[in-house]
Design a protein around this motif. Structure first.
Motif, PDB file in Angstrom:
ATOM      1  N   GLY A 103       0.789  -1.228   0.000  1.00 18.59           N
ATOM      2  CA  GLY A 103       0.000   0.000   0.000  1.00 18.59           C
ATOM      3  C   GLY A 103       0.820   1.276   0.000  1.00 18.59           C
ATOM      4  N   SER A 145       2.898   1.590  -7.338  1.00 20.19           N
ATOM      5  CA  SER A 145       1.879   1.589  -6.294  1.00 20.19           C
ATOM      6  C   SER A 145       0.634   0.874  -6.808  1.00 20.19           C
ATOM      7  N   ASP A 180      -2.144   1.764  -5.408  1.00 19.26           N
ATOM      8  CA  ASP A 180      -3.106   2.831  -5.139  1.00 19.26           C
ATOM      9  C   ASP A 180      -2.771   4.039  -6.013  1.00 19.26           C
ATOM     10  N   ARG A 181      -3.543   4.225  -7.077  1.00 18.82           N
ATOM     11  CA  ARG A 181      -3.291   5.306  -8.035  1.00 18.82           C
ATOM     12  C   ARG A 181      -3.294   6.668  -7.347  1.00 18.82           C
ATOM     13  N   ASP A 182      -4.284   6.906  -6.485  1.00 21.88           N
ATOM     14  CA  ASP A 182      -4.388   8.202  -5.808  1.00 21.88           C
ATOM     15  C   ASP A 182      -3.188   8.462  -4.896  1.00 21.88           C
ATOM     16  N   ARG A 183      -2.714   7.450  -4.204  1.00 19.14           N
ATOM     17  CA  ARG A 183      -1.536   7.609  -3.340  1.00 19.14           C
ATOM     18  C   ARG A 183      -0.316   7.997  -4.178  1.00 19.14           C
ATOM     19  N   LYS A 192      -4.749  -6.777  -7.841  1.00 14.02           N
ATOM     20  CA  LYS A 192      -5.024  -5.403  -8.249  1.00 14.02           C
ATOM     21  C   LYS A 192      -3.998  -4.959  -9.284  1.00 14.02           C
ATOM     22  N   TYR A 197       0.340   0.367 -10.665  1.00 13.32           N
ATOM     23  CA  TYR A 197       0.612   1.590 -11.424  1.00 13.32           C
ATOM     24  C   TYR A 197       2.098   1.888 -11.383  1.00 13.32           C
TER      25      TYR A 197
END
Length: 97
Positions: free
Chosen positions: A20, A41, A43-46, A71, A74
């Motif tokens: 994460g 990552s 988590d794209r937003d992170r 998942k 990215y």
């Protein structure tokens, strides 16, 4: 950088991404003849938030598939000034080629 170094850096970056966080590993762009950094990552937003905070240009954000994660992963390639920003964040000196 040897193949073993690359594999260790890739494995560590992948583990951080799957945990994460944002993972980092150095690479060398043969066409540009310069060091680059790859940021990973799940988590794209992170990843995008990290880039904004550290003034890293978000150019092409690629999606990679990996067997280690259900998942998408990215990946962003940081070059030039952006690679320097990653080095500063990590506290890493420029690699000697």
């Amino acid at each position: 950088m040897t193949e073993e170094d690359y594999q260790a850096d890739w494995s560590q970056a992948l583990a951080q991404a799957l945990d994460g966080r944002v993972g980092f590993y150095p690479a060398f762009d043969v066409k540009r003849q310069e060091e680059t950094w790859r940021l990973l990552s799940i988590d794209r937003d992170r990843l995008l938030t990290f880039c904004r905070r550290h003034e890293i240009t978000v150019g092409r954000l690629e999606v990679r598939k990996t067997l280690k994660s259900p998942k998408p992963l990215y990946e962003l390639v940081a070059v030039g000034r952006d690679a320097e920003a990653v080095r500063r964040y990590l506290g890493v000196e420029r690699a000697q080629q």
